[in-house]
Write an enzyme that holds these catalytic residues in place. Structure first.
Site, PDB file in Angstrom:
ATOM      1  N   LYS A 152      97.983  49.818  40.896  1.00 26.08           N
ATOM      2  CA  LYS A 152      98.534  51.202  41.211  1.00 26.08           C
ATOM      3  C   LYS A 152      99.714  51.117  42.505  1.00 26.08           C
ATOM      4  O   LYS A 152      99.101  50.702  43.583  1.00 26.08           O
ATOM      5  CB  LYS A 152      97.487  52.215  41.627  1.00 26.08           C
ATOM      6  CG  LYS A 152      97.714  53.541  40.952  1.00 26.08           C
ATOM      7  CD  LYS A 152      96.347  54.387  41.089  1.00 26.08           C
ATOM      8  CE  LYS A 152      96.466  55.773  41.063  1.00 26.08           C
ATOM      9  NZ  LYS A 152      95.235  56.412  41.485  1.00 26.08           N
ATOM     10  N   ARG A 165      88.318  70.497  42.098  1.00 24.59           N
ATOM     11  CA  ARG A 165      89.516  71.489  42.182  1.00 24.59           C
ATOM     12  C   ARG A 165      89.170  72.503  40.953  1.00 24.59           C
ATOM     13  O   ARG A 165      88.991  73.360  40.729  1.00 24.59           O
ATOM     14  CB  ARG A 165      90.751  70.777  42.081  1.00 24.59           C
ATOM     15  CG  ARG A 165      91.227  70.485  43.508  1.00 24.59           C
ATOM     16  CD  ARG A 165      92.447  69.506  43.397  1.00 24.59           C
ATOM     17  NE  ARG A 165      92.084  68.316  42.600  1.00 24.59           N
ATOM     18  CZ  ARG A 165      92.569  67.128  42.639  1.00 24.59           C
ATOM     19  NH1 ARG A 165      93.631  67.052  43.578  1.00 24.59           N
ATOM     20  NH2 ARG A 165      92.232  65.958  42.249  1.00 24.59           N
ATOM     21  N   SER A 170      97.746  65.220  45.946  1.00 26.34           N
ATOM     22  CA  SER A 170      98.783  64.382  46.526  1.00 26.34           C
ATOM     23  C   SER A 170      99.978  64.118  45.745  1.00 26.34           C
ATOM     24  O   SER A 170     101.070  64.187  46.014  1.00 26.34           O
ATOM     25  CB  SER A 170      98.046  62.968  46.701  1.00 26.34           C
ATOM     26  OG  SER A 170      96.949  62.904  47.623  1.00 26.34           O
ATOM     27  N   HIS A 230      91.870  67.430  51.180  1.00 23.57           N
ATOM     28  CA  HIS A 230      90.994  66.149  51.542  1.00 23.57           C
ATOM     29  C   HIS A 230      90.203  66.684  52.834  1.00 23.57           C
ATOM     30  O   HIS A 230      89.112  66.210  52.969  1.00 23.57           O
ATOM     31  CB  HIS A 230      91.752  64.936  51.467  1.00 23.57           C
ATOM     32  CG  HIS A 230      92.471  64.630  50.259  1.00 23.57           C
ATOM     33  ND1 HIS A 230      93.671  64.261  50.348  1.00 23.57           N
ATOM     34  CD2 HIS A 230      91.904  64.273  49.163  1.00 23.57           C
ATOM     35  CE1 HIS A 230      93.957  63.647  48.940  1.00 23.57           C
ATOM     36  NE2 HIS A 230      92.842  63.498  48.446  1.00 23.57           N
TER      37      HIS A 230
HETATM   38  P1  ADP Z   1      91.395  59.388  43.616  1.00 20.27           P
HETATM   39  O1  ADP Z   1      92.601  58.658  43.243  1.00 20.27           O
HETATM   40  O2  ADP Z   1      90.385  58.551  43.740  1.00 20.27           O
HETATM   41  O3  ADP Z   1      91.188  60.712  42.471  1.00 20.27           O
HETATM   42  P2  ADP Z   1      92.516  61.480  45.449  1.00 20.27           P
HETATM   43  O4  ADP Z   1      92.953  60.955  46.761  1.00 20.27           O
HETATM   44  O5  ADP Z   1      93.446  61.846  44.395  1.00 20.27           O
HETATM   45  O6  ADP Z   1      91.774  60.154  45.017  1.00 20.27           O
HETATM   46  O7  ADP Z   1      91.337  62.382  45.668  1.00 20.27           O
HETATM   47  C1  ADP Z   1      90.002  61.852  46.327  1.00 20.27           C
HETATM   48  C2  ADP Z   1      89.064  63.192  45.931  1.00 20.27           C
HETATM   49  O8  ADP Z   1      89.379  64.319  46.630  1.00 20.27           O
HETATM   50  C3  ADP Z   1      88.872  63.171  44.559  1.00 20.27           C
HETATM   51  O9  ADP Z   1      87.374  63.355  44.245  1.00 20.27           O
HETATM   52  C4  ADP Z   1      89.418  64.537  44.356  1.00 20.27           C
HETATM   53  O10 ADP Z   1      88.961  65.292  42.988  1.00 20.27           O
HETATM   54  C5  ADP Z   1      89.501  65.129  45.550  1.00 20.27           C
HETATM   55  N1  ADP Z   1      90.472  66.212  45.983  1.00 20.27           N
HETATM   56  C6  ADP Z   1      91.775  65.998  46.225  1.00 20.27           C
HETATM   57  N2  ADP Z   1      92.231  67.085  46.666  1.00 20.27           N
HETATM   58  C7  ADP Z   1      91.381  68.343  46.573  1.00 20.27           C
HETATM   59  C8  ADP Z   1      91.554  69.480  46.678  1.00 20.27           C
HETATM   60  N3  ADP Z   1      92.591  70.202  46.991  1.00 20.27           N
HETATM   61  N4  ADP Z   1      90.202  70.237  46.416  1.00 20.27           N
HETATM   62  C9  ADP Z   1      88.989  69.781  46.245  1.00 20.27           C
HETATM   63  N5  ADP Z   1      89.093  68.246  46.134  1.00 20.27           N
HETATM   64  C10 ADP Z   1      90.187  67.538  46.197  1.00 20.27           C
END
Ligand code: ADP
Length: 159
Positions: A41, A90, A128, A17
């Site tokens: 959630k 990703r 996460s 992030h």
């Molecule tokens: P959500 O529940 O909205 O998907 P996240 O906190 O899991 O929220 O992720 C927020 C954003 O960051 C999403 O677009 C996710 O694809 C992106 N993201 C999370 N980890 C990575 C990573 N390692 N590389 C690229 N993008 C990431």
């Protein structure tokens, strides 16, 4: 002034992030990283804890603001006068969901565009949920999360 929102769960914020956020901060005038409050959630960390940990993790980046919001991301973006939503990609597996989401948002408000960013390869696999899994099983997460998250989780009981 180009204002971008980087919305997500950030439960907790990871180095993936953070990498996306830094890239966004280098492109846009201001980036607001915003934790979505999703009442359905049940989170690992509370929204307030997530916001606090993001604040500590981004304190050295000048043009970043930290916030949380409820409801539709697009409505929040309008309230903040943002023109851009940042999302991270990703793998191909992220693509379908992210494409749908961006098209839904574009149908709701065509003035706000979604921009997709990727991380450095070394952070690409981090999510996460992977971090939570490693942490709950007593693995070392220090390489995957910002220092404040690591320190905070050390004090937290695994249950
Ligand atoms: P959500 O529940 O909205 O998907 P996240 O906190 O899991 O929220 O992720 C927020 C954003 O960051 C999403 O677009 C996710 O694809 C992106 N993201 C999370 N980890 C990575 C990573 N390692 N590389 C690229 N993008 C990431």
């Amino acid at each position: 002034m180009k204002i971008a929102i980087y919305p997500g769960s950030f439960d907790p914020i990871t180095k993936g992030h953070l990498d996306i956020l830094k890239t966004g901060a280098g492109i846009f005038d201001k980036v607001i990283i915003a934790v979505a409050r999703n009442s359905e959630k049940k989170g690992f960390l509370s929204v307030d804890e997530r916001v606090k940990l993001i604040r500590e993790s981004v304190k050295d980046i000048e043009n970043v603001e930290v916030d949380s919001f409820e409801g539709l991301t697009i409505e929040y973006a309008k309230r903040k006068n943002a023109q851009i939503l940042i999302r991270g990609l990703r793998a191909v597996s992220d693509f379908e969901y992210e494409l749908q989401l961006s098209q839904a948002n574009s149908a709701l408000c065509s003035d706000i565009k979604t921009v997709f960013l990727t991380t450095k390869p070394k952070y690409n696999f981090i999510s996460s949920s992977t971090i939570k899994e490693i942490f709950i099983n007593n693995g070392d997460i220090s390489k995957f999360v910002p220092e404040p998250v690591f320190e905070f989780l050390k004090t937290r009981n695994v249950s």
